[in-house]
Design an enzyme around this catalytic site. Structure first.
Site, short mmCIF file in Angstrom:
data_model
loop_
_atom_site.label_atom_id
_atom_site.label_comp_id
_atom_site.label_asym_id
_atom_site.label_seq_id
_atom_site.Cartn_x
_atom_site.Cartn_y
_atom_site.Cartn_z
N LEU A 38 0.82 -1.22 0.00
CA LEU A 38 0.00 0.00 0.00
C LEU A 38 0.85 1.26 0.00
O LEU A 38 0.37 2.34 -0.34
CB LEU A 38 -0.94 0.00 1.20
CG LEU A 38 -1.96 -1.15 1.22
CD1 LEU A 38 -2.82 -1.07 2.48
CD2 LEU A 38 -2.86 -1.12 -0.01
N TYR A 62 -1.61 0.91 7.99
CA TYR A 62 -0.52 1.39 8.84
C TYR A 62 -1.18 1.59 10.21
O TYR A 62 -1.99 2.49 10.40
CB TYR A 62 0.02 2.71 8.28
CG TYR A 62 1.14 3.31 9.09
CD1 TYR A 62 2.44 3.33 8.61
CD2 TYR A 62 0.89 3.86 10.34
CE1 TYR A 62 3.47 3.88 9.35
CE2 TYR A 62 1.92 4.41 11.10
CZ TYR A 62 3.20 4.42 10.59
OH TYR A 62 4.22 4.97 11.33
N TYR A 126 -3.01 8.95 12.84
CA TYR A 126 -3.57 7.65 12.46
C TYR A 126 -5.07 7.78 12.16
O TYR A 126 -5.55 7.36 11.10
CB TYR A 126 -3.32 6.63 13.58
CG TYR A 126 -4.11 5.34 13.41
CD1 TYR A 126 -3.77 4.42 12.43
CD2 TYR A 126 -5.20 5.04 14.24
CE1 TYR A 126 -4.49 3.24 12.27
CE2 TYR A 126 -5.92 3.87 14.09
CZ TYR A 126 -5.57 2.98 13.10
OH TYR A 126 -6.31 1.82 12.94
N1 LIG Z 1 -5.97 -3.34 16.00
C1 LIG Z 1 -6.95 -2.55 16.43
O1 LIG Z 1 -7.17 -2.38 17.65
C2 LIG Z 1 -7.85 -1.86 15.44
C3 LIG Z 1 -8.86 -1.02 15.94
C4 LIG Z 1 -9.70 -0.40 15.03
C5 LIG Z 1 -9.54 -0.59 13.68
N2 LIG Z 1 -8.53 -1.38 13.23
C6 LIG Z 1 -8.39 -1.52 11.77
O2 LIG Z 1 -8.67 -2.87 11.45
C7 LIG Z 1 -7.86 -3.29 10.35
C8 LIG Z 1 -7.13 -4.58 10.70
O3 LIG Z 1 -6.33 -4.33 11.86
P1 LIG Z 1 -5.36 -5.45 12.43
O4 LIG Z 1 -5.40 -5.33 13.91
O5 LIG Z 1 -5.65 -6.75 11.74
O6 LIG Z 1 -3.97 -4.86 11.91
P2 LIG Z 1 -2.51 -5.41 12.21
O7 LIG Z 1 -2.57 -6.67 12.96
O8 LIG Z 1 -1.73 -4.25 12.75
O9 LIG Z 1 -1.99 -5.74 10.76
C9 LIG Z 1 -1.78 -4.76 9.82
C10 LIG Z 1 -1.71 -5.41 8.46
O10 LIG Z 1 -1.46 -4.39 7.51
C11 LIG Z 1 -0.43 -4.84 6.67
N3 LIG Z 1 0.32 -3.71 6.14
C12 LIG Z 1 0.90 -2.70 6.82
N4 LIG Z 1 1.53 -1.86 5.96
C13 LIG Z 1 1.29 -2.38 4.72
C14 LIG Z 1 1.68 -2.00 3.41
N5 LIG Z 1 2.41 -0.91 3.19
N6 LIG Z 1 1.28 -2.77 2.37
C15 LIG Z 1 0.55 -3.88 2.57
N7 LIG Z 1 0.17 -4.31 3.77
C16 LIG Z 1 0.54 -3.56 4.84
C17 LIG Z 1 0.46 -5.71 7.55
O11 LIG Z 1 1.21 -6.48 6.68
P3 LIG Z 1 2.19 -7.70 7.11
O12 LIG Z 1 1.29 -8.87 7.19
O13 LIG Z 1 3.14 -7.74 5.96
O14 LIG Z 1 2.81 -7.27 8.41
C18 LIG Z 1 -0.60 -6.45 8.35
O15 LIG Z 1 -1.07 -7.56 7.61
C19 LIG Z 1 -6.95 -2.11 10.02
O16 LIG Z 1 -7.51 -1.42 8.94
C20 LIG Z 1 -6.99 -1.25 11.25
O17 LIG Z 1 -6.81 0.11 10.93
C21 LIG Z 1 -7.69 -2.03 14.07
#
Ligand SMILES: NC(=O)c1ccc[n+]([C@@H]2O[C@H](COP(=O)([O-])OP(=O)(O)OC[C@H]3O[C@@H](n4cnc5c(N)ncnc54)[C@H](OP(=O)(O)O)[C@@H]3O)[C@@H](O)[C@H]2O)c1
Length: 301
Positions: A38, A62, A126
């Site tokens: 991305l 991110y 963010y």
């Molecule tokens: N975690 C939370 O508490 C939370 C709360 C609210 C909303 N969200 C949203 O929910 C969604 C999923 O969150 P999550 O907790 O599953 O996230 P996560 O565990 O932090 O994982 C982030 C993912 O994004 C990928 N990524 C990061 N930079 C990238 C890039 N430049 N190109 C391609 N892939 C990239 C990472 O790739 P790799 O597999 O290569 O590391 C990983 O698979 C996100 O959109 C986040 O904003 C999360």
């Protein structure tokens, strides 16, 4: 039904891949770096086209909330431009997109749970980048479901549940913030909800209820209450335990400000899409049940 999910090791992506392993009606292809980066939005279309999806799930982001304050350009490239390219690729492939967003689009000043029509006002980079991502997704593909979720944990990746268990393995007491409120949300439940919504969108050719939805665990708590439940459950399973000491946000300064109230109402999702999130405590117990607690090792992430 074939889903392409962005990201490989992310909590939601890994949970979706795992869920599909147990089903023969769903196939999930995780598309991530280096093929889909991305930060290099020109990589997005070819990578998603190769996955031949019926639906795209845009979960990669991110997510380093504090670091984003110092990496604003990268956060916006990934979370806004990149997310928009994912939705645009889905549109070009003739399929809908389910895009993950966040409670951080709000400032947390509301008294009570946020609904989809509440005004957004992100406190940091963010949240602002994710809000710009929502706008880019909506502009690129009219067939979008934007799922704002919060306080996500899972058996995969790094998250609060695994951090509490790791800390409890070598401390007697953990200080945890008690004045930020929200809904702990299991990525296993998000996965269930996504598969439910995806099937609905695919099966109902006349589906028109695209737009923004909130999706979070049922019931609320603060970080300290969340920690206590994690550690009580762990102790009951023979895993690590520590006492939790309440502290205030002011006692734990971070680079980015967090919303004090992250509560999300998931009522619209339940009403329109017909899926209700479980009580958060029950979901924590399920997720911890997936970890090797009290058996041979303590999770390290
Ligand atoms: N975690 C939370 O508490 C939370 C709360 C609210 C909303 N969200 C949203 O929910 C969604 C999923 O969150 P999550 O907790 O599953 O996230 P996560 O565990 O932090 O994982 C982030 C993912 O994004 C990928 N990524 C990061 N930079 C990238 C890039 N430049 N190109 C391609 N892939 C990239 C990472 O790739 P790799 O597999 O290569 O590391 C990983 O698979 C996100 O959109 C986040 O904003 C999360």
């Amino acid at each position: 039904m074939r889903l392409a999910v962005t990201g490989r090791e992310g909590q939601v992506a890994a949970s979706l891949v795992e869920a599909a392993r147990g089903r023969d009606d769903v196939e999930v292809v995780a598309v991530g770096r280096p093929a889909l980066d991305l930060a290099r939005p020109d990589t997005v279309f070819a990578a998603l086209e190769a996955a031949r999806p019926d639906i795209v799930v845009s979960a990669a982001a991110y997510t380093a909330v504090d670091q984003a304050e110092d990496e604003k350009d990268l956060a916006f490239t990934v979370n806004a431009t990149g997310a928009g390219k994912v939705a645009e690729a889905a549109e070009r492939l003739g399929v809908p997109v389910i895009h993950l967003s966040t409670d951080y689009v709000f400032d947390g000043a509301k008294d009570g749970a946020y609904v989809e029509t509440d005004a957004t006002a992100p406190l940091g980079v963010y949240g602002a980048s994710k809000l710009a991502g929502e706008e880019a997704v909506a502009a690129a593909n009219p067939r979008h479901i934007i799922l704002r979720t919060a306080w996500v944990y899972s058996p995969f990746g790094r998250n609060f549940v695994k951090t509490m268990l790791r800390l409890a393995a070598d401390r007697d007491e953990i200080a945890v913030v008690a004045d930020q409120w929200g809904n702990p949300t299991s990525a296993l439940d998000i996965t269930d909800a996504i598969l439910h919504a995806a099937a609905k969108v695919r099966d109902d050719r006349n589906f028109v209820a695209f737009g923004v939805y909130h999706l979070a665990g049922e019931g609320d708590t603060n970080w300290s209450g969340f920690a206590r439940h994690i550690l009580d459950t762990s102790r009951a399973l023979g895993g690590p335990y520590a006492k939790v000491r309440d502290i205030a946000t002011a006692d734990y300064p971070t680079k980015a400000r967090r919303p004090q109230n992250s509560r999300l109402s998931s009522a619209k999702f339940a009403r329109v899409l017909g899926w209700q999130a479980p009580q958060w405590r029950a979901s924590v117990d399920v997720a911890i049940g997936h970890l090797p607690i009290g058996r041979t090792c303590i999770p390290v992430n």
